[in-house]
Scaffold this motif. Structure first.
Motif, PDB file in Angstrom:
ATOM      1  N   ASN A 422      46.144  30.677  43.185  1.00  0.00           N
ATOM      2  CA  ASN A 422      45.497  30.907  41.984  1.00  0.00           C
ATOM      3  C   ASN A 422      46.401  31.624  40.928  1.00  0.00           C
ATOM      4  O   ASN A 422      47.250  32.355  41.057  1.00  0.00           O
ATOM      5  N   ASP A 464      43.807  33.756  47.472  1.00  0.00           N
ATOM      6  CA  ASP A 464      42.493  33.540  46.894  1.00  0.00           C
ATOM      7  C   ASP A 464      41.265  34.428  47.217  1.00  0.00           C
ATOM      8  O   ASP A 464      40.522  34.636  46.431  1.00  0.00           O
ATOM      9  N   ARG A 465      41.726  34.992  48.554  1.00  0.00           N
ATOM     10  CA  ARG A 465      40.559  35.885  48.931  1.00  0.00           C
ATOM     11  C   ARG A 465      40.526  37.088  48.040  1.00  0.00           C
ATOM     12  O   ARG A 465      39.609  37.581  47.847  1.00  0.00           O
ATOM     13  N   ARG A 468      38.965  36.670  44.091  1.00  0.00           N
ATOM     14  CA  ARG A 468      37.455  36.412  44.002  1.00  0.00           C
ATOM     15  C   ARG A 468      36.882  37.268  43.174  1.00  0.00           C
ATOM     16  O   ARG A 468      36.689  38.581  43.269  1.00  0.00           O
ATOM     17  N   GLY A 469      36.518  36.747  41.875  1.00  0.00           N
ATOM     18  CA  GLY A 469      35.985  37.385  40.611  1.00  0.00           C
ATOM     19  C   GLY A 469      36.900  38.295  40.010  1.00  0.00           C
ATOM     20  O   GLY A 469      36.479  39.246  39.049  1.00  0.00           O
ATOM     21  N   ARG A 470      38.256  38.231  40.327  1.00  0.00           N
ATOM     22  CA  ARG A 470      39.271  38.959  39.315  1.00  0.00           C
ATOM     23  C   ARG A 470      40.249  38.235  38.624  1.00  0.00           C
ATOM     24  O   ARG A 470      40.549  37.285  39.161  1.00  0.00           O
ATOM     25  N   ARG A 471      40.568  38.635  37.597  1.00  0.00           N
ATOM     26  CA  ARG A 471      41.561  37.866  36.843  1.00  0.00           C
ATOM     27  C   ARG A 471      42.849  38.082  37.023  1.00  0.00           C
ATOM     28  O   ARG A 471      43.799  37.160  37.033  1.00  0.00           O
TER      29      ARG A 471
END
Length: 488
Positions: A422, A464-465, A468-471
Motif C-alpha cells: 500500500n 498492509d497490517r 490499517r487506518g494510517r496514511r
C-alpha cells in the motif's frame, strides 16, 4: 481451466478466446453476451441504487460488450445512454451484431460530443490490443469520463491501460471497478495499473476447463497462504542454532540505521542469530537500539572475513555506502560462497563490477534496476516483466523488482507478482526491512526463489497490517507487524 492466480499476456488471452470459439464451438457472440451479463450482474451488486447509466462503446469487441450490457440494462428498466465513437453501421462481426440488437431493443446512439448524464459510467472503449496512447476522440472522451463525478465500471480493463505492462502511455480511464474476462491479464497487477483498475474481478465466462492445458501462464500471483505452506510450525526442540545466522554488512558513517533495520527484520522473521558488521563509529549506536543484535566493528577485509565464516547467510548493502571502506567490504563479501541478499549500495557496486555468483538474490527498486541494466528507470517501468527477467538472467540471480506489484523472477524466466502492499509504505527503510526478511528466510532453509517470494509476501502483508487506518507507516512499524502475519 486456469488456476485463479495465473497471469497471461494479452495475446495468450486472445488465443484462449479463439480456442473457445473455434475449438469448442462457443460462438463469439455468446462469449460477448456472457461477458456483458457478468459485468451487468457486478454492476447491480456494487451499485444497487443506480438506475441511470452511460455506456461508452469503441469500435471493437470491447465496444460490443458495451452494446450488450446496455441492452441488458435497458431490458431491466434502466435509463441507458449509449455514446459510440463509431457508427453502428461501420462496425463488423460480433460488435455489429451487438449494436444491431441494441437498436432493435429500442436503444439509441449518441455521438462522442453528447453530454454525459449517467449516474454510473461504463467504459467499453478499448480492449486488450492497445499498444500506444489513445489519441483523437478516444483521448478526449477518456478525459471527459475522468472529469465526470460518476463512478466508472470498466469492461475487461480500463481503456488506455496496456494489458501486458500495466502502464498507461497516455489518457486512461480511472475505474472504480474492473471486471476482466476469460483470464487475468498480467499488466493489471503491476506498473501503474493500480491507479486505474479500482477493485478487480475476474469472470472466466464458463469456458471449458481444458482450454489452457498446453498454454503456460506468463506469471503467477502470490497468495497469503504461501506463508503457511513454506513456513511450517517448528518442532518443540528447536534451538537458535537451527534457525540460521544472518550477517548484515553495512552501516558506513552516517548510515547506521539501515543495517539495524535489516537486523531487526531478520530477528522478527525468525532468525536465531543476527550479527552486524559495521563501521566502528556506528557499532555502539546499533547495539543500543537493538541489544539482541551481535554488533561487530569491522574496519578491514580480514576482520570481515572472520565474521563471514561464522554466518550462514549474508545481507550485503543496507547503509553500505560508496567509500573505500564500502568497496573493500563488498569485495570481501562477494568472495564468499555464503547465500547472499544484495541491496542498496551493494547493487551499486555490482553495477560497477558485474559478476555472477551462486545463491544470490538481488532486490533493486526501478532506479537501481536501471543502473544494473544500463538503462533508465522509465524504461524499467515501461515493461517490468521484461526488466525483472533481464535482471535475473544477466546476474544469474533471483531478482526482486520492487514497487507496486513487486515482481520476483528466476534466471529461467519464472515470475511471481505480489498483489499486496500500500502507499503508506512509501517511507525510508522499507527496503532494508525486506532485505532482512529475505535473508532470514534463506537462513531458515528456504531455497532462494522461495525466500525471495515469501519474503516479498510477508513484507507486503505486514505493511498492509501496519497501515490499517494510517496514511504513513515507518519501517519499524512494518517490522513489528511481522508477528501478526507470520505463522507461529
Amino acid at each position: 481451466m486456469r488456476h485463479p492466480l495465473e497471469l497471461y499476456r494479452a495475446e495468450q488471452v486472445r488465443e484462449l478466446d479463439r480456442r473457445a470459439i473455434e475449438g469448442h464451438g462457443i460462438p463469439g457472440y455468446e462469449l460477448m453476451c456472457r461477458a456483458a451479463s457478468a459485468a451487468f450482474d457486478r454492476l447491480r451488486a456494487r451499485w444497487p441504487e443506480v438506475r441511470t447509466i452511460s455506456v461508452f462503446c469503441g469500435a471493437g469487441n470491447n465496444g460490443g460488450d458495451g452494446y450488450v450490457l446496455a441492452r441488458l440494462a435497458l431490458e431491466a428498466g434502466f435509463d441507458v445512454q449509449l455514446i459510440a465513437l463509431k457508427a453502428p453501421a461501420d462496425l463488423s462481426g460480433d460488435a455489429l451484431r451487438a449494436a444491431q440488437d441494441w437498436l432493435q431493443a429500442g436503444g439509441t446512439v449518441d455521438e462522442a460530443e453528447a453530454s454525459i448524464h449517467g449516474a454510473l459510467l461504463v467504459d467499453a472503449l478499448l480492449g486488450t490490443g492497445l499498444d500506444r496512447a489513445p489519441s483523437g476522440p478516444y483521448a478526449e472522451l477518456i478525459d471527459r469520463i475522468n472529469a465526470h463525478p460518476a463512478p466508472v465500471l470498466s469492461l475487461d480493463l480500463p481503456s488506455g491501460l496496456n494489458a501486458d505492462t500495466g502502464q498507461a502511455p497516455g489518457a486512461c480511464v480511472r475505474a472504480e471497478l474492473t471486471v476482466t474476462f476469460i483470464a487475468l491479464k498480467r499488466g493489471l497487477f503491476t506498473g501503474g495499473a493500480g491507479a486505474f483498475t479500482g477493485q478487480l474481478l475476474l469472470d472466466a465466462l464458463d469456458v471449458p476447463e481444458t482450454l489452457a492445458e498446453d498454454l503456460p501462464a506468463d506469471a503467477r500471483l502470490l497468495e497469503a497462504a504461501e506463508l503457511a505452506r513454506c513456513l511450517p510450525s517448528r518442532p518443540c526442540h528447536t534451538h537458535k542454532g537451527e534457525t540460521g545466522h544472518v550477517l548484515v554488512i553495512g552501516g558506513d558513517l552516517g548510515m547506521s540505521g539501515a543495517p539495524v533495520l535489516s537486523g531487526q527484520a531478520a530477528l522478527r522473521t525468525g532468525s536465531g542469530l543476527v550479527s552486524l558488521a559495521t563501521r566502528g563509529a556506528t557499532a555502539a549506536a546499533a547495539l543500543a537500539v537493538q541489544p539482541e543484535l551481535m554488533v561487530h566493528s569491522v574496519d578491514n577485509p580480514d576482520a570481515l572475513k572472520a565474521r563471514i565464516g561464522a554466518a550462514d547467510v549474508l545481507a550485503l548493502g543496507p547503509g553500505l555506502g560508496r567509500s573505500d571502506w564500502s568497496q573493500a567490504m563488498w569485495s570481501e563479501a562477494m568472495k564468499s560462497a555464503r547465500p547472499m541478499v544484495l541491496d542498496a549500495d551493494g547493487l551499486y557496486w555490482l553495477a560497477q563490477r558485474p559478476r555472477e555468483r551462486q545463491q544470490l538474490i538481488i532486490t533493486p527498486h526501478p532506479g537501481e534496476a536501471a543502473m544494473l541494466l544500463g538503462t533508465t528507470s522509465q524504461a524499467i517501468q515501461a515493461d517490468r516483466f521484461q526488466a525483472v527477467r533481464s535482471l535475473a538472467d544477466r546476474y544469474s540471480a533471483v531478482a526482486v523488482l520492487k514497487g507496486w506489484g513487486s515482481l520476483v523472477a528466476t534466471p529461467d524466466g519464472q515470475v511471481e507478482v505480489c498483489p499486496f502492499g500500500n502507499p503508506a509504505m512509501a517511507s525510508a527503510g522499507m527496503g532494508d526491512a525486506l532485505t532482512g526478511i529475505i535473508a532470514s528466510l534463506l537462513g531458515q532453509g528456504l531455497a532462494a526463489f522461495d525466500a525471495a517470494r515469501v519474503g516479498v509476501l510477508a513484507h507486503a502483508l505486514a505493511g498492509d497490517r501496519a497501515a490499517r487506518g494510517r496514511r504513513q507507516i515507518l519501517a519499524s512499524d512494518l517490522i513489528t507487524a511481522l508477528a501478526e502475519v507470520l505463522p507461529a
